[in-house]
Each structure stands twice: as structure tokens, then as C-alpha cells.
Design a protein around this motif. Structure first.
Motif, PDB file in Angstrom:
ATOM      1  N   ARG A 195       4.953  68.963  44.361  1.00  0.00           N
ATOM      2  CA  ARG A 195       4.873  67.555  43.965  1.00  0.00           C
ATOM      3  C   ARG A 195       5.814  66.751  44.866  1.00  0.00           C
ATOM      4  N   VAL A 196       5.292  65.645  45.398  1.00  0.00           N
ATOM      5  CA  VAL A 196       6.010  64.852  46.393  1.00  0.00           C
ATOM      6  C   VAL A 196       6.178  63.424  45.887  1.00  0.00           C
ATOM      7  N   LEU A 197       7.402  62.906  45.972  1.00  0.00           N
ATOM      8  CA  LEU A 197       7.671  61.500  45.687  1.00  0.00           C
ATOM      9  C   LEU A 197       7.724  60.760  47.012  1.00  0.00           C
ATOM     10  N   VAL A 198       6.814  59.797  47.222  1.00  0.00           N
ATOM     11  CA  VAL A 198       6.774  59.063  48.480  1.00  0.00           C
ATOM     12  C   VAL A 198       7.256  57.633  48.254  1.00  0.00           C
ATOM     13  N   VAL A 199       8.154  57.175  49.118  1.00  0.00           N
ATOM     14  CA  VAL A 199       8.762  55.847  49.025  1.00  0.00           C
ATOM     15  C   VAL A 199       8.475  55.096  50.323  1.00  0.00           C
ATOM     16  N   THR A 200       8.012  53.839  50.198  1.00  0.00           N
ATOM     17  CA  THR A 200       7.733  53.010  51.380  1.00  0.00           C
ATOM     18  C   THR A 200       8.505  51.694  51.334  1.00  0.00           C
ATOM     19  N   THR A 201       9.465  51.576  50.458  1.00  0.00           N
ATOM     20  CA  THR A 201      10.194  50.334  50.217  1.00  0.00           C
ATOM     21  C   THR A 201      10.825  49.788  51.502  1.00  0.00           C
ATOM     22  N   GLY A 202      10.644  48.483  51.736  1.00  0.00           N
ATOM     23  CA  GLY A 202      11.291  47.816  52.859  1.00  0.00           C
ATOM     24  C   GLY A 202      10.615  47.998  54.200  1.00  0.00           C
ATOM     25  N   ASN A 203       9.425  48.595  54.221  1.00  0.00           N
ATOM     26  CA  ASN A 203       8.738  48.824  55.486  1.00  0.00           C
ATOM     27  C   ASN A 203       8.410  47.492  56.179  1.00  0.00           C
ATOM     28  N   GLU A 204       8.247  47.540  57.503  1.00  0.00           N
ATOM     29  CA  GLU A 204       7.978  46.330  58.272  1.00  0.00           C
ATOM     30  C   GLU A 204       6.523  45.902  58.226  1.00  0.00           C
ATOM     31  N   ALA A 205       5.616  46.820  57.937  1.00  0.00           N
ATOM     32  CA  ALA A 205       4.183  46.515  57.938  1.00  0.00           C
ATOM     33  C   ALA A 205       3.539  47.150  56.711  1.00  0.00           C
ATOM     34  N   GLN A 206       3.263  46.337  55.690  1.00  0.00           N
ATOM     35  CA  GLN A 206       2.732  46.874  54.446  1.00  0.00           C
ATOM     36  C   GLN A 206       1.351  47.492  54.635  1.00  0.00           C
ATOM     37  N   ASP A 207       0.545  46.917  55.545  1.00  0.00           N
ATOM     38  CA  ASP A 207      -0.792  47.471  55.757  1.00  0.00           C
ATOM     39  C   ASP A 207      -0.709  48.888  56.316  1.00  0.00           C
ATOM     40  N   VAL A 208       0.250  49.127  57.212  1.00  0.00           N
ATOM     41  CA  VAL A 208       0.431  50.471  57.748  1.00  0.00           C
ATOM     42  C   VAL A 208       0.929  51.418  56.663  1.00  0.00           C
ATOM     43  N   ALA A 209       1.882  50.961  55.867  1.00  0.00           N
ATOM     44  CA  ALA A 209       2.419  51.796  54.783  1.00  0.00           C
ATOM     45  C   ALA A 209       1.333  52.138  53.773  1.00  0.00           C
ATOM     46  N   ASP A 210       0.505  51.145  53.419  1.00  0.00           N
ATOM     47  CA  ASP A 210      -0.578  51.400  52.468  1.00  0.00           C
ATOM     48  C   ASP A 210      -1.582  52.400  53.030  1.00  0.00           C
ATOM     49  N   PHE A 211      -1.897  52.257  54.312  1.00  0.00           N
ATOM     50  CA  PHE A 211      -2.849  53.178  54.935  1.00  0.00           C
ATOM     51  C   PHE A 211      -2.251  54.579  55.019  1.00  0.00           C
ATOM     52  N   ALA A 212      -0.958  54.660  55.328  1.00  0.00           N
ATOM     53  CA  ALA A 212      -0.296  55.961  55.386  1.00  0.00           C
ATOM     54  C   ALA A 212      -0.370  56.668  54.037  1.00  0.00           C
ATOM     55  N   VAL A 213      -0.076  55.940  52.960  1.00  0.00           N
ATOM     56  CA  VAL A 213      -0.132  56.539  51.625  1.00  0.00           C
ATOM     57  C   VAL A 213      -1.561  56.936  51.277  1.00  0.00           C
ATOM     58  N   GLU A 214      -2.525  56.110  51.655  1.00  0.00           N
ATOM     59  CA  GLU A 214      -3.932  56.439  51.407  1.00  0.00           C
ATOM     60  C   GLU A 214      -4.315  57.739  52.098  1.00  0.00           C
ATOM     61  N   ARG A 215      -3.913  57.873  53.355  1.00  0.00           N
ATOM     62  CA  ARG A 215      -4.227  59.094  54.091  1.00  0.00           C
ATOM     63  C   ARG A 215      -3.492  60.307  53.505  1.00  0.00           C
ATOM     64  N   LEU A 216      -2.254  60.102  53.093  1.00  0.00           N
ATOM     65  CA  LEU A 216      -1.502  61.192  52.485  1.00  0.00           C
ATOM     66  C   LEU A 216      -2.102  61.616  51.149  1.00  0.00           C
ATOM     67  N   GLN A 217      -2.631  60.650  50.401  1.00  0.00           N
ATOM     68  CA  GLN A 217      -3.300  60.989  49.138  1.00  0.00           C
ATOM     69  C   GLN A 217      -4.538  61.839  49.408  1.00  0.00           C
ATOM     70  N   MET A 218      -5.279  61.517  50.461  1.00  0.00           N
ATOM     71  CA  MET A 218      -6.434  62.333  50.824  1.00  0.00           C
ATOM     72  C   MET A 218      -6.006  63.747  51.204  1.00  0.00           C
ATOM     73  N   GLU A 219      -4.914  63.842  51.960  1.00  0.00           N
ATOM     74  CA  GLU A 219      -4.405  65.156  52.330  1.00  0.00           C
ATOM     75  C   GLU A 219      -3.960  65.934  51.090  1.00  0.00           C
ATOM     76  N   ALA A 220      -3.342  65.235  50.146  1.00  0.00           N
ATOM     77  CA  ALA A 220      -2.877  65.896  48.929  1.00  0.00           C
ATOM     78  C   ALA A 220      -4.049  66.477  48.137  1.00  0.00           C
TER      79      ALA A 220
END
Length: 290
Positions: free
Chosen positions: A31-56
């Protein structure tokens, strides 16, 4: 009756795979806790989490989105992951919680700007093994990345990867006596490494959406997560969640119908041949089966 029994056996064999548990569910993954707080580009962070969810879903681990406040309760997690997080991310209590987690054997994975999320926290710099120079020294550019063999994090990554990023520089760079360099640029500057002391993995890539769309980079990240979780078994793909289930269910049904139909025809032809043989034997007065 003989025909019916044969047909039932054919259908049972065709349907058997549907009742065999997938190897991916043999044990619950990390089980992984992923944090993206304070990132410079929310669209990139959202896409990263989306891709990581697919990998999960595909590779049988669980990904929970959270915030620094969630570091107060890490008892149910094997890995904490900072994806492109911003500066001055953690207060004193959150720092203490993360340090206790890592020193207690928990895994930590970070990408891109997360290297600058706690520049004034000595343990964080020691844990990552390098000090980042911010902002990135160069504008975005495409550079080739090569991977080093010998680590489960880079297993299967033997081709050069071209990545278009704003490249961070580090001074000092990770000490190769305490860290394992996993990937580097043509200049030999490291861009991914792991700690030999803690379950800590960092990749300076990941600041651009195109990077998160690259399958080799995603392989690097999922294998890094698996390693940081302390998993020693081989990653097993959960094919049931690799894509939407309905096309595969339909394909399976059609497969069963085709196998059963073909089997029925084969059984009918066999019975017909046996009946003709029995009839011919009866005509000449031979014992049946001779």
C-alpha cells in the motif's frame, strides 16, 4: 449418453480457466501513500497519479492519494511517495513521522522537484543522498537516459530512453559508496538512484506529462515502488485489471462457444464413425470392436 458425457467434459475444460484464481491475487500487494502537494504543474501531477493508479491496478499494489497531514498515521503503508512536491512541505511533526517510518524500514519514493521539498532538513538530504540545485539549471531539453543493470528496479530496462525534461543538477551528487546509481545521462550525471541503507528510491525525471506517459519510465517507477516496499517476489501482472473487463469477458464467452461447438462436431463425427463401424461389423457377423 456417451456423447453427452464427452460434451460436458469439453465445456468443463474450456471453462476451467475462469475458476482458477489469478496469481496476482495470491497475496495482497503493498500500500502506497502518494503526495503531490505544492507541485508546479497540477495537470502533470494529476496525470502522474492517474498513470500510477493504472499501474497499481495492473500490478497489484494499492495507491492512496494524500497530503502531508496523512504522514501522522503511516501504520498501514509500506511506501510513501512524493510526486513532484513543492518546497517547505513538512512541519516538524510530519518530518519526525516520516523519519521514524523510513528508519523503521518503510519505503520512500520521490520524483523530480521532491528533491527540493525539505532543503533545510538534514535527514531528508541524507536520505536522498544528494543536494539539488534549484531552480533547474537548464531549460527543457530532450536527453538520452541509460539504465544500469544489477538492480531489481532496472530489471528489463536495457534500452536507452529519450526524455524531454527540465533537468535538475545536484551538488553533491549521490555518493556511489552509499547509493546505487540506476540511470544517468550521457554526461554521466545520475538521474535515478537508490539508497544502500534505507528503502529510498529517487528519480529526477517526472516533471513532464510525456515522461509519465512513457512505458519504460512507468516500469522504472513501479519496480522502484515494489523494491521500496521490501517485496522480494516477482511482479505479477493482474490481467483482469490491465484494461476494461468487458471485451475480455466477451472474448472468453466466444472462445467457450467456439470450443464447445467444435468439440460437439468432433464428438458427433466420432460417434458416427463408431456407429458405422458397428453396423459394418454386424453385416459380416464379426464381433463388435474387432
Amino acid at each position: 449418453m456417451r456423447t453427452l458425457l464427452r460434451l460436458c467434459m469439453i465445456v468443463a475444460l474450456a471453462c476451467a480457466p475462469a475458476f482458477v484464481p489469478s496469481a496476482a491475487f495470491a497475496a495482497e500487494g503493498p500500500r502506497v501513500l502518494v503526495v503531490t502537494t505544492g507541485n508546479e504543474a497540477q495537470d502533470v501531477a494529476d496525470f502522474a497519479v492517474e498513470r500510477l493508479q493504472m499501474e497499481a491496478r495492473r500490478w497489484n499494489f494499492t495507491l492512496d492519494e494524500g497530503t502531508p497531514e496523512d504522514l501522522a498515521d503511516l501504520g498501514r503503508y509500506e511506501v510513501v511517495m512524493f510526486v513532484n512536491t513543492g518546497p517547505d512541505l513538512l512541519d516538524a511533526g510530519q518530518q519526525a513521522a516520516l523519519q521514524s517510518f523510513v528508519e523503521g524500514g518503510g519505503g520512500f519514493v520521490a520524483t523530480n522537484s521532491a528533491a527540493a521539498s525539505a532543503l533545510d532538513w538534514p535527514f531528508y538530504q541524507e536520505m536522498l543522498g544528494a543536494t539539488v540545485i534549484v531552480p533547474p539549471a537548464e531549460p527543457k531539453s530532450e536527453k538520452p537516459v541509460t539504465f544500469n543493470a544489477g538492480s531489481p528496479i532496472t530489471e528489463g530496462l536495457d534500452e536507452e530512453l529519450k526524455v524531454n525534461e527540465r533537468w535538475y543538477s545536484f551538488d553533491p551528487q549521490p555518493d556511489e559508496t552509499a547509493f546505487t546509481v540506476l540511470a544517468q545521462l550521457a554526461s554521466t550525471d545520475p538521474v535515478a538512484w537508490s539508497s544502500d541503507r534505507h528503502k529510498v528510491f529517487y528519480a529526477s525525471m517526472g516533471g513532464e506529462g510525456d515522461t509519465w506517459g512513457d512505458r519504460d519510465f512507468l516500469q522504472l517507477m513501479r519496480q522502484g515502488i515494489w523494491w521500496a516496499a521490501g517485496e522480494e517476489g516477482v511482479l505479477v501482472q493482474n490481467s483482469e485489471d490491465a484494461a476494461p473487463s468487458w471485451p475480455y469477458t466477451l472474448t472468453f464467452v466466444l472462445f467457450v462457444v467456439a470450443v464447445a461447438g467444435g468439440g460437439s462436431i468432433a464428438v458427433w463425427r466420432l460417434d458416427k464413425a463408431e456407429a458405422e463401424k458397428e453396423a459394418d461389423a454386424a453385416k459380416v457377423g464379426e464381433p463388435v470392436g474387432v
